[in-house]
Enzyme design. Structure first.
Site: not given
Length: 835
Positions: A34, A38, A150, A153
């Site tokens: 998918l 990080g 984090d 969008p």
């Protein structure tokens, strides 16, 4: 039909698994990829009951740390208690297994980032729903004692039942004293959505998510990041020192976003206060007067980041208000010569620092410079080249009420500068010949003019890429200095490259014949692909192969008429490709336990090296390619093998691994291989390794974001020559084009060129791709190919002469006579594309 509701956007496509990906994690079957971030890789999985799940597998280097596993276990358990109102529910976790992972429900639907990029900003009603849903999710996350850290969008999914927040419950930070935390910290948070305290290394609280909420709402309302685009250092500087761009956010929501994005975390409301205000009419409870952003523990001095990002006070002005000197806004891509060169503007930089405070002009020496000061067009005139150094903004306007001492200093500086200009002008008049016209220009002067134009091109590339391209061509036409070469590469290397898109299956590996005329690639189905490359660098497909090829890695021999591929159930095959349209298999190597994904081949030594997905490296005698013989199996000592390389004469083997330094093996007699030394320098995994054409240098790149060049002329005593910084993501690919020229790429997509003959090799950005995963080059040909994480292939050249020809094939590539007379006054006009 006009006025109808557009069909729903599908979620992110599921990509095929790569050779190194697991097929099962615990009780979950792994189906496809998918995405990757990080912290690790996200897979689509199937639970025992048949339901779809998302599985995030933690990166191996993080999993090696007991302290990370312990915190991951705590946060995963907390995440399982998060209420499922508007979040992707955490279903399971295995923090202590060989491959730690976190399982969440699979949410069908596109990310907010994709939705806005395809259809533009949200409508007001949808925007309000998004604002309420995300604050509700943050309330639930914070109530469980978790900070997301984090929120972007890309971490908001627009499901059929409404927005949902994902990717929480991971231990993104831990003990700052560990070297791993130092290496990973820079990957925590997306630059445009980080809070000031994250940048300044101040204490992290749930307030960072409130700041990010405001940034996400601005993006959803406008389609733009709240602090603009451009270089990472410029974005981070704006976050710390400037207000967000709120144009396009209206009504009560604008006021809430502005408060949520206060620089001081104490001034921001909680998620629950925001949610209540959104539902009840936009009124927030009164808050105590906030202080300033802390820069560290009580009593501690400012951290390195605080000193780096806080606005500087003028020297000798203690207690005075800081002087605002932000970088210029709008330094992102604005178009490109030939298509995509503007991506260079977004390349990461080595030093992340705010613009310097303007200094008084120096008093020039009596001897004038070889090039007289050039006149610039009026400020704001199109095509003007700023006279300040490359990469720095215009000095700010002077303060309306300067202190008397500063005013006296400024007048003195102006008098000195004016006197210097007058002396220089008088001297220039002396050297003009009596007959009039410019004096003859020496080769040294031409080189100086060329380097100056190259610097001007670098300064203009972000704002006016077309002008930067014209300046680069002029610099190279005047004198092919190294600075001019770098300018041509930066302007045209990516925009002139040929892209081979991924077909039904993504390309997994590539190889170039030594003369650069044949390109080979393998894809995720195991097919072997071949292309012929013409003199202009354009590839033409000759064969598309089939799944019966069983090819999962590829390497050429010195002749370019034979190649070897890795296998999935066997060690691989040898091929005759004298006719690229009809590749002919010569032999199949013996079966082995794990698939082969990396190979190295020395035809002069008749030696083939195969690297499996485990810790094994096989040595094969291929003197008779119809009957290859397995002669040795080495077991790596630095974790799973990530890459292998053979010195061109086949006498030295370099093995890179996920858990330690690069090993050097003497394989002159491959039946009795001996490890001679380890190459020091890297911290953590080494991902890529390559020998120079003469075999005396070894280039390596690792997760520590360092590109290292070592002297291995004496393989028993390797010596580090250079440690090159500038990449801001793990270095994933490296290749020599000549003994002195090197190309590298990192996991963030940045591609760079390095001239190793320079005393301090500068990093020349070549562009930004889709996370390059492999780089290869023809021997001494300057032809380079890269394959990306999305499975496409990019084929281009680093030969500035060829780039010049390709760029000049388009109209308007050269400076016009008017531009030349203004920008190159010392030299008579010359068409940059002539000769």
């Amino acid at each position: 039909m006009t006025g109808t509701t557009p069909p729903p956007l599908p979620g992110d496509a599921v990509r095929p698994l790569q050779l190194t990906d697991p097929r099962r994690l615990g009780v979950y079957q792994v189906i496809g990829r998918l995405g990757q971030g990080g912290m690790g890789t996200v897979f689509l999985g199937r639970a025992p009951d048949g339901s779809a799940v998302a599985i995030k597998m933690i990166r191996p280097e993080l999993a090696q740390r007991p302290e990370f596993r312990a915190r991951f276990a705590r946060e995963a358990e907390s995440a399982r208690r998060v209420r499922r109102f508007t979040t992707a529910a955490v279903l399971d976790a295995d923090p202590y297994g060989p491959q730690p992972y976190l399982v969440t429900e699979f949410v069908e639907g596109p990310t907010l980032s994709r939705r806005v990029s395809v259809r533009g900003p949200l409508r007001p009603a949808d925007l309000e729903q998004l604002a309420v849903s995300v604050t509700t999710a943050l309330s639930a996350i914070h109530a469980a004692g978790i900070v997301h850290r984090d929120l972007t969008p890309g971490n908001v999914l627009l499901s059929p039942v409404g927005p949902k927040v994902i990717d929480f419950g991971l231990a993104r930070e831990f003990n700052a004293d560990t070297d791993l935390s130092h290496n990973v910290r820079h990957a925590i948070g997306t630059p445009g959505y980080m809070s000031p305290e994250q940048i300044l290394d101040a204490p992290i609280t749930s307030a960072v998510d409130i700041f990010a909420w405001g940034a996400v709402i601005i993006f959803a309302a406008t389609g733009h990041a709240p602090f603009g685009t451009g270089r990472i250092d410029a974005i981070l500087y704006r976050i710390v020192n400037e207000p967000p761009r709120l144009d396009g956010v209206g009504g009560e929501l604008r006021n809430l976003v502005e408060i949520a994005m206060a620089k001081d975390p104490a001034a921001r409301p909680s998620a629950e206060e925001l949610r209540t205000a959104l539902i009840g009419g936009g009124t927030l409870p009164a808050r105590p007067e906030p202080g300033s952003i802390p820069s560290g523990p009580p009593g501690a001095g400012p951290t390195g980041r605080a000193r780096r990002w806080a606005r500087r006070r003028p020297s000798g002005a203690a207690g005075s208000a800081p002087r605002s000197e932000p970088p210029p806004r709008g330094t992102g891509s604005t178009g490109s010569t030939g298509g995509t060169a503007a991506n260079v503007a977004d390349m990461p930089v080595t030093q992340l620092s705010p613009p310097p405070v303007a200094s008084p002009p120096p008093i020039p020496a009596r001897t004038p410079p070889p090039i007289p000061a050039r006149t610039s067009p009026p400020r704001g005139q199109p095509g003007s080249v700023p006279p300040h150094p490359a990469g720095t903004p215009h000095p700010p306007a002077p303060s309306p009420s300067p202190a008397p001492s500063r005013l006296r200093w400024s007048r003195t500086a102006l008098l000195v500068a004016g006197l210097a200009i007058a002396i220089t002008a008088a001297t220039v008049l002396i050297i003009v010949p009596r007959g009039g016209g410019p004096s003859p220009v020496s080769a040294a002067d031409r080189a100086s003019i060329s380097s100056r134009l190259a610097a001007d091109a670098a300064a203009q590339r972000a704002r006016q890429p077309d002008l930067a391209g014209r300046l680069s061509l002029a610099a190279y036409r005047i004198a092919p200095t190294e600075a001019a070469r770098a300018a041509v590469l930066a302007s045209f290397a990516q925009s002139t490259a040929a892209r081979i898109p991924a077909g039904p299956a993504a390309f997994s590996d590539i190889a170039l014949s030594p003369d650069g005329t044949t390109l080979a690639g393998t894809d995720d189905t195991g097919s072997l692909h071949l292309w012929k490359v013409d003199a202009a660098g354009r590839p033409t497909a000759t064969t598309g192969g089939s799944a019966n090829d069983h090819a999962h890695g590829v390497v050429f021999d010195r002749s370019g008429t034979r190649l070897a591929t890795g296998g999935e159930t066997d060690a691989g095959r040898l091929w005759d490709i004298a006719d690229p349209a009809r590749p002919r298999p010569l032999s199949t190597l013996d079966p082995q336990a794990t698939p082969v994904h990396r190979l190295a081949l020395s035809s002069s030594a008749h030696l083939l090296v195969t690297a499996g997905e485990d810790w094994s490296v096989g040595l094969w005698d291929v003197a008779d390619p119809a009957r290859p013989v397995s002669i040795q199996l080495l077991i790596g000592r630095a974790g799973p093998v990530t890459d292998v390389a053979l010195r061109p004469d086949g006498a030295v083997l370099a093995i890179a691994g996920a858990g330690g330094p690069v090993q050097l093996w003497n394989v002159r007699d491959p039946r009795r291989p001996v490890q001679t030394a380890s190459v020091p320098g890297h911290t953590g995994a080494v991902n890529t390794v390559a020998f120079s054409p003469d075999g005396r240098r070894l280039a390596t790149g690792g997760d520590d974001r360092i590109l290292q060049v070592s002297d291995v002329g004496d393989p028993d005593h390797p010596r580090v020559l250079r440690r090159l910084s500038g990449h801001t993501a793990p270095v994933a690919a490296v290749a020599f084009t000549t003994d002195d020229h090197l190309v590298s790429a990192d996991g963030g997509g940045a591609v760079a060129y390095w001239d190793l003959s320079a005393p301090t090799p500068p990093m020349t950005p070549l562009g930004v791709l889709d996370a390059p995963a492999r780089a290869v080059a023809g021997t001494g040909t300057e032809t380079v190919a890269l394959t990306t994480d999305k499975g496409s292939v990019l084929l281009g050249t680093l030969d500035p002469a060829r780039l010049r020809r390709l760029a000049c094939a388009k109209p308007g590539a050269a400076l016009s006579p008017a531009e030349w007379s203004r920008l190159v006054p010392r030299l008579p006009y010359t068409d940059s594309c002539s000769g």
